[in-house]
Design a protein around this motif. Structure first.
Motif, PDB file in Angstrom:
ATOM      1  N   UNK A  85     108.535  64.724  80.921  1.00 30.97           N
ATOM      2  CA  UNK A  85     109.381  63.645  80.410  1.00 30.97           C
ATOM      3  C   UNK A  85     109.995  62.858  81.563  1.00 30.97           C
ATOM      4  N   UNK A  86     110.435  63.563  82.586  1.00 34.21           N
ATOM      5  CA  UNK A  86     111.004  62.896  83.766  1.00 34.21           C
ATOM      6  C   UNK A  86     109.996  61.935  84.390  1.00 34.21           C
ATOM      7  N   UNK A  87     108.751  62.361  84.504  1.00 34.12           N
ATOM      8  CA  UNK A  87     107.712  61.519  85.101  1.00 34.12           C
ATOM      9  C   UNK A  87     107.514  60.225  84.312  1.00 34.12           C
ATOM     10  N   UNK A  88     107.688  60.305  82.992  1.00 32.69           N
ATOM     11  CA  UNK A  88     107.570  59.116  82.149  1.00 32.69           C
ATOM     12  C   UNK A  88     108.646  58.082  82.476  1.00 32.69           C
ATOM     13  N   UNK A  89     109.822  58.557  82.857  1.00 34.88           N
ATOM     14  CA  UNK A  89     110.967  57.670  83.079  1.00 34.88           C
ATOM     15  C   UNK A  89     111.109  57.210  84.522  1.00 34.88           C
ATOM     16  N   UNK A  90     110.588  57.996  85.450  1.00 33.02           N
ATOM     17  CA  UNK A  90     110.828  57.750  86.864  1.00 33.02           C
ATOM     18  C   UNK A  90     110.354  56.355  87.281  1.00 33.02           C
ATOM     19  N   UNK A 112     120.795  49.141  78.923  1.00 26.69           N
ATOM     20  CA  UNK A 112     121.355  47.832  78.594  1.00 26.69           C
ATOM     21  C   UNK A 112     122.680  47.941  77.853  1.00 26.69           C
ATOM     22  N   UNK A 113     122.899  49.073  77.152  1.00 30.21           N
ATOM     23  CA  UNK A 113     124.163  49.289  76.435  1.00 30.21           C
ATOM     24  C   UNK A 113     125.307  49.697  77.361  1.00 30.21           C
ATOM     25  N   UNK A 155     111.052  56.351  76.782  1.00 30.54           N
ATOM     26  CA  UNK A 155     111.169  55.273  77.753  1.00 30.54           C
ATOM     27  C   UNK A 155     111.832  54.051  77.138  1.00 30.54           C
ATOM     28  N   UNK A 156     111.380  53.650  75.971  1.00 27.97           N
ATOM     29  CA  UNK A 156     111.975  52.483  75.313  1.00 27.97           C
ATOM     30  C   UNK A 156     113.452  52.723  75.017  1.00 27.97           C
ATOM     31  N   UNK A 157     113.779  53.940  74.572  1.00 29.54           N
ATOM     32  CA  UNK A 157     115.178  54.225  74.251  1.00 29.54           C
ATOM     33  C   UNK A 157     116.026  54.271  75.516  1.00 29.54           C
ATOM     34  N   UNK A 158     115.489  54.822  76.593  1.00 31.00           N
ATOM     35  CA  UNK A 158     116.225  54.867  77.856  1.00 31.00           C
ATOM     36  C   UNK A 158     116.545  53.461  78.350  1.00 31.00           C
ATOM     37  N   UNK A 164     119.626  59.697  70.664  1.00 29.05           N
ATOM     38  CA  UNK A 164     119.092  59.329  69.352  1.00 29.05           C
ATOM     39  C   UNK A 164     120.186  58.939  68.358  1.00 29.05           C
ATOM     40  N   UNK A 165     121.439  58.945  68.794  1.00 24.82           N
ATOM     41  CA  UNK A 165     122.530  58.539  67.906  1.00 24.82           C
ATOM     42  C   UNK A 165     122.403  57.051  67.580  1.00 24.82           C
ATOM     43  N   UNK A 166     123.054  56.629  66.506  1.00 25.31           N
ATOM     44  CA  UNK A 166     123.034  55.228  66.110  1.00 25.31           C
ATOM     45  C   UNK A 166     123.593  54.340  67.227  1.00 25.31           C
ATOM     46  N   UNK A 167     123.098  53.121  67.313  1.00 25.02           N
ATOM     47  CA  UNK A 167     123.554  52.200  68.355  1.00 25.02           C
ATOM     48  C   UNK A 167     125.067  51.996  68.322  1.00 25.02           C
TER      49      UNK A 167
END
Length: 428
Positions: free
Chosen positions: A153-158, A129-130, A121-124, A90-93
């Protein structure tokens, strides 16, 4: 099958204890060693340097939770000997970009922790990409206490990102198997290893769960069922510790010694010796409830005895708490029923019918509302507000685990003062 990497999180305050626990964990099958955030805050980069010296061939993770000055903090940890450095997702880009650039310069990897991210998910996907190397699906301890789970949470990202996934937060042997099956490459375990009396054995058990990818079939339980089960496992002192030394009734003892009392309160306000409402409360209560009586503080006359106790047993009431006296103690002790009172006295009162059932009452110094949780053992009785019960139960269980580890270290020859480093942490 991917058997995964087991990372032990040394979320401790004392470096000497952390090193000993890390050694036992490595012997049990841990692959990566993490200098947890509490350890880094307590001991600084000296913790990372020490772990690097003690475990020259292991991957050392510095959970810095970098939120600003990304390049500076990554450089600091890398030069101290860390191979992987934790930052806040959640830190700044700009912080993320600086951390990644510094990681390239020093040949280390960045693990981004998704704790408290609104859209994980969107942040991951952004972090991938970073140039971030690892994404950690992490539900923090305080969030776990309210029922949130890292495996969800893991299931959301897998399957949604292409870089390695780590998972952290409340993982046990069963959860470790579930994590591997759900795509985690790195399983991070803290409390269920470092607070164990048998660190090596617990690590082996978690390692087996990862190797097989099998979790236990878990019966779906309501929060109320889980709360009850946990309260049966923990002590009244564990609970007051979890409530920051609050909730304990004053001057009350177990009439039958080693009995355990857990249930929701049916409250009774009566006048000294008037036993009508206390006995009527048995009919009001449901199986598993606890009758809590304010006898107007009177200890010269009892609103409760053996016949009322027998009625409770037949109804399935879990126990009775009395701000006042109880009689027929020999008969009640023969029944081994959880009755807690301030005193004993032979005198009985009269059933006049004064008072009220299921109103907020004051009992032995604590306010009790209908539906509040009551837990009692030989140390005393604790009142837990209904809306806090699940969280308090989870925190009390963590406290019990911590005590189990401390007890083991005392058995090995240390002392409580040494383990707690009292002089170091005394107020100045």
């Amino acid at each position: 099958m991917n058997h995964g990497i087991l990372q032990v999180a040394l979320d401790l305050l004392d470096l000497d204890r952390a090193v000993k626990i890390a050694q036992e964990a490595v012997e049990g099958g841990a692959d990566w060693i993490e200098a947890g955030t509490p350890l880094i805050k307590s001991e600084g980069m000296h913790a990372v340097r020490t772990l690097r010296q003690q475990f020259p061939h292991a991957v050392i993770v510095a959970d810095m939770k970098v939120a600003d000055t990304g390049a500076l903090e990554v450089e600091m940890a890398a030069k101290a000997g860390a191979d992987v450095i934790g930052i806040l997702a959640d830190a700044d880009d700009a912080v993320i970009a600086e951390s990644v650039r510094a990681a390239r310069l020093y040949g280390v990897k960045i693990m981004a922790d998704l704790i408290n991210v609104a859209d994980p998910l969107a942040r991951a996907q952004q972090l991938e990409s970073f140039g971030v190397h690892i994404i950690c699906a992490h539900v923090g301890i305080d969030q776990q206490m309210t029922g949130k789970e890292s495996l969800n949470l893991l299931s959301t990202l897998s399957g949604q990102i292409n870089i390695p996934l780590a998972v952290a937060g409340g993982i046990d042997a069963s959860g470790a198997g579930d994590a591997i099956r759900n795509g985690a490459e790195i399983v991070i375990v803290g409390g269920n290893i470092v607070r164990s009396a048998d660190v090596m054995g617990s690590t082996k058990e978690i390692r087996r769960g990862m190797n097989t990818g099998r979790g236990d079939v878990r019966r779906s339980r309501s929060k109320e069922e889980e709360t009850h089960d946990i309260f049966m496992q923990v002590s009244a002192p564990n609970i007051t510790d979890a409530m920051h030394r609050k909730g304990a009734m004053n001057g009350i003892v177990s009439i039958c010694g080693t009995v355990k009392l857990v249930g929701k309160a049916v409250t009774v306000q009566t006048f000294a010796g008037d036993w009508a409402k206390p006995v009527e409360a048995i009919d009001v209560g449901m199986p598993g409830d606890v009758i809590v009586i304010n006898n107007d503080g009177g200890t010269h006359v009892a609103p409760w005895g053996e016949l009322a106790t027998l009625s409770c047993i037949k109804k399935g009431i879990s126990g009775v708490v009395i701000d006042g006296a109880v009689r027929d103690v020999d008969d009640i002790r023969a029944l081994k029923y959880p009755v807690f009172a301030k005193s004993t006295v032979p005198n009985a009162g009269e059933p006049k019918g004064m008072g009220e059932i299921n109103a907020e009452i004051r009992c032995c110094g604590q306010w009790v509302r209908p539906g509040d949780w009551i837990v009692g053992d030989e140390s005393g009785v604790v009142v837990i507000p209904a809306e806090q019960a699940y969280e308090v139960a989870r925190r009390a269980l963590e406290i019990r685990k911590t005590e189990e580890r401390i007890r083991e270290e005392i058995q090995r020859g240390s002392t409580l003062a040494q383990i707690a480093h009292l002089e170091k942490w005394e107020k100045r």
